[in-house]
Design an enzyme around this catalytic site. Structure first.
Site, PDB file in Angstrom:
ATOM      1  CG  ASN A  86       5.444  51.789  25.152  1.00 30.77           C
ATOM      2  OD1 ASN A  86       6.226  51.190  24.422  1.00 30.77           O
ATOM      3  ND2 ASN A  86       4.608  52.713  24.686  1.00 30.77           N
ATOM      4  CG  HIS A  99      -1.891  51.047  27.912  1.00 32.78           C
ATOM      5  ND1 HIS A  99      -1.378  51.470  29.114  1.00 32.78           N
ATOM      6  CD2 HIS A  99      -1.179  51.695  26.949  1.00 32.78           C
ATOM      7  CE1 HIS A  99      -0.397  52.339  28.890  1.00 32.78           C
ATOM      8  NE2 HIS A  99      -0.258  52.487  27.582  1.00 32.78           N
TER       9      HIS A  99
HETATM   10  P1  AMP Z   1       1.947  54.786  27.029  1.00 28.54           P
HETATM   11  O1  AMP Z   1       2.738  56.048  26.794  1.00 28.54           O
HETATM   12  O2  AMP Z   1       2.492  53.560  26.365  1.00 28.54           O
HETATM   13  O3  AMP Z   1       1.697  54.593  28.506  1.00 28.54           O
HETATM   14  O4  AMP Z   1       0.564  55.008  26.316  1.00 28.54           O
HETATM   15  C1  AMP Z   1      -0.443  55.832  26.841  1.00 28.54           C
HETATM   16  C2  AMP Z   1      -1.332  56.187  25.693  1.00 28.54           C
HETATM   17  O5  AMP Z   1      -2.575  56.611  26.218  1.00 28.54           O
HETATM   18  C3  AMP Z   1      -0.811  57.311  24.803  1.00 28.54           C
HETATM   19  O6  AMP Z   1      -0.709  56.853  23.449  1.00 28.54           O
HETATM   20  C4  AMP Z   1      -1.855  58.411  24.962  1.00 28.54           C
HETATM   21  O7  AMP Z   1      -2.073  59.124  23.762  1.00 28.54           O
HETATM   22  C5  AMP Z   1      -3.072  57.626  25.393  1.00 28.54           C
HETATM   23  N1  AMP Z   1      -4.050  58.346  26.183  1.00 28.54           N
HETATM   24  C6  AMP Z   1      -3.819  59.074  27.293  1.00 28.54           C
HETATM   25  N2  AMP Z   1      -4.961  59.565  27.782  1.00 28.54           N
HETATM   26  C7  AMP Z   1      -5.958  59.129  26.958  1.00 28.54           C
HETATM   27  C8  AMP Z   1      -7.365  59.315  26.913  1.00 28.54           C
HETATM   28  N3  AMP Z   1      -8.010  60.040  27.835  1.00 28.54           N
HETATM   29  N4  AMP Z   1      -8.052  58.718  25.914  1.00 28.54           N
HETATM   30  C9  AMP Z   1      -7.424  57.988  24.974  1.00 28.54           C
HETATM   31  N5  AMP Z   1      -6.088  57.780  24.976  1.00 28.54           N
HETATM   32  C10 AMP Z   1      -5.366  58.357  25.929  1.00 28.54           C
END
Ligand code: AMP
Ligand code: ZN
Length: 113
Positions: A86, A99
């Site tokens: 995203n 990511h």
């Molecule tokens: P985005 O919204 O594409 O930026 O994705 C961020 C992702 O990171 C989301 O799916 C969250 O659930 C995940 N996320 C945020 N904090 C953590 C964390 N501490 N450990 C694992 N996943 C996380």
């Protein structure tokens, strides 16, 4: 550095790490959107795909090859999986460290919402 994924990559914040090497960490998403929901995270702090430079080409190629290896290991290669990244607000980017989501284990809708 206040970036949560930099802190996960350095081990400062714990995560369920399923793979790591000198360039990447792969963790389980804390809020899974599918039975398998991994995040492939380069250790290098890049904001999103708009931040990529030519010097990062090998890193991103490596990331996709690692993803393919994980898919084969976990037996999801044949059924299929999705890798998505995203970028900025309309796409719902919430963590501003590049990511790639890897989703599998259910039928994924197309187009995504
Ligand atoms: P985005 O919204 O594409 O930026 O994705 C961020 C992702 O990171 C989301 O799916 C969250 O659930 C995940 N996320 C945020 N904090 C953590 C964390 N501490 N450990 C694992 N996943 C996380
Ligand atoms: Zn970062």
């Amino acid at each position: 550095m206040s970036c949560i994924f930099c802190k996960i990559a350095s081990g400062e914040i714990p995560a369920k790490t399923v793979y790591q090497d000198d360039r990447l960490v792969v963790i389980e998403d804390i809020n899974p959107a599918a039975p398998l929901h991994l995040l492939l995270i380069p250790r290098k702090h890049l904001i999103n795909v708009l931040d990529l430079q030519e010097v990062d080409d090998q890193l991103i190629g490596h990331l996709f090859r690692v993803a393919a290896g994980i898919a084969r290991e976990r037996g999801i290669a044949e059924d299929g999986f999705r890798i998505v990244t995203n970028t900025n607000s309309a796409a719902g980017q919430s963590v501003f460290h590049i990511h790639f989501h890897m989703l599998a284990g259910r039928d994924l809708q197309w187009p995504p919402g």
